[in-house]
Scaffold this motif. Sequence first.
Motif, mmCIF file in Angstrom:
data_model
loop_
_atom_site.group_PDB
_atom_site.id
_atom_site.type_symbol
_atom_site.label_atom_id
_atom_site.label_comp_id
_atom_site.label_asym_id
_atom_site.label_seq_id
_atom_site.Cartn_x
_atom_site.Cartn_y
_atom_site.Cartn_z
ATOM 1 N N ASN A 71 0.716 -1.194 -0.298
ATOM 2 C CA ASN A 71 0.093 -0.217 -0.116
ATOM 3 C C ASN A 71 0.616 1.444 0.301
ATOM 4 N N GLY A 72 1.499 1.225 0.024
ATOM 5 C CA GLY A 72 3.087 2.496 -0.247
ATOM 6 C C GLY A 72 2.311 3.242 -1.361
ATOM 7 N N LEU A 73 2.501 4.765 -1.520
ATOM 8 C CA LEU A 73 3.032 5.410 -1.820
ATOM 9 C C LEU A 73 4.610 5.507 -3.200
ATOM 10 N N ILE A 74 4.256 5.577 -4.234
ATOM 11 C CA ILE A 74 4.993 5.652 -5.064
ATOM 12 C C ILE A 74 5.849 7.180 -5.171
ATOM 13 N N THR A 75 5.018 8.337 -5.601
ATOM 14 C CA THR A 75 5.826 9.574 -5.467
ATOM 15 C C THR A 75 3.988 11.272 -4.497
ATOM 16 N N LYS A 76 3.002 10.554 -4.934
ATOM 17 C CA LYS A 76 2.205 10.987 -4.282
ATOM 18 C C LYS A 76 1.303 9.754 -4.209
ATOM 19 N N PRO A 77 -0.117 10.322 -2.906
ATOM 20 C CA PRO A 77 -1.834 9.084 -3.112
ATOM 21 C C PRO A 77 -2.382 8.757 -4.334
ATOM 22 N N VAL A 78 -2.450 7.628 -4.873
ATOM 23 C CA VAL A 78 -3.052 6.970 -5.224
ATOM 24 C C VAL A 78 -4.151 6.433 -5.483
ATOM 25 N N ASN A 79 -5.359 6.321 -5.737
ATOM 26 C CA ASN A 79 -6.559 5.759 -5.605
ATOM 27 C C ASN A 79 -5.580 3.866 -5.976
ATOM 28 N N VAL A 80 -5.829 3.092 -5.267
ATOM 29 C CA VAL A 80 -5.515 1.654 -6.415
ATOM 30 C C VAL A 80 -7.148 0.897 -5.956
ATOM 31 N N ARG A 81 -6.745 -0.287 -6.519
ATOM 32 C CA ARG A 81 -8.080 -1.222 -6.987
ATOM 33 C C ARG A 81 -6.993 -2.309 -6.994
ATOM 34 N N LYS A 82 -7.348 -2.908 -5.910
ATOM 35 C CA LYS A 82 -5.895 -4.500 -6.163
ATOM 36 C C LYS A 82 -6.642 -5.236 -5.699
#
Length: 149
Positions: free
Chosen positions: A131-142
Amino acid sequence: MLFVNLDSFDAQDYDRVKEAVNFLQRTDLTATPLGRSHQDGDRFYVQTLEYETEPIEHFDFEIHQKRLDLHYIVEGEERIDVAPDTNYVAVTDYNDDRDIQYVKQPQAFNQIVLHKGDFILIGMHEPHRTNGLITKPVNVRKIVLKLGR
């Protein structure tokens, strides 16, 4: 990609991988219900998650003793840290109902970045956090396929 330390590799653990990939290819993953679904006894079940990524340091490392985790990104992107070294130090008791135990952060681990359409297979007893962000928070469906023997 299969990333595993040879000392902890057990080929029997990976018998369900082809079945899991077939499920991913044949299923409308945008329509799976949130939470647990598609249960097939101890062999396999699907966990559908939606969340916003956060700094990965907010999450603890965990291991599983009964199931492999196949993490597939339906939408978004995230960082996952994985240590193929299965010599972990427990910080909680093992929860048999949830097949989870939290462990200390390993001295060495790999940072994996997953984008839409990517997946990673995490072995049993391999410490990982997600659940880690890369550069900024984004919504994820996993989709996390929980694969038993």
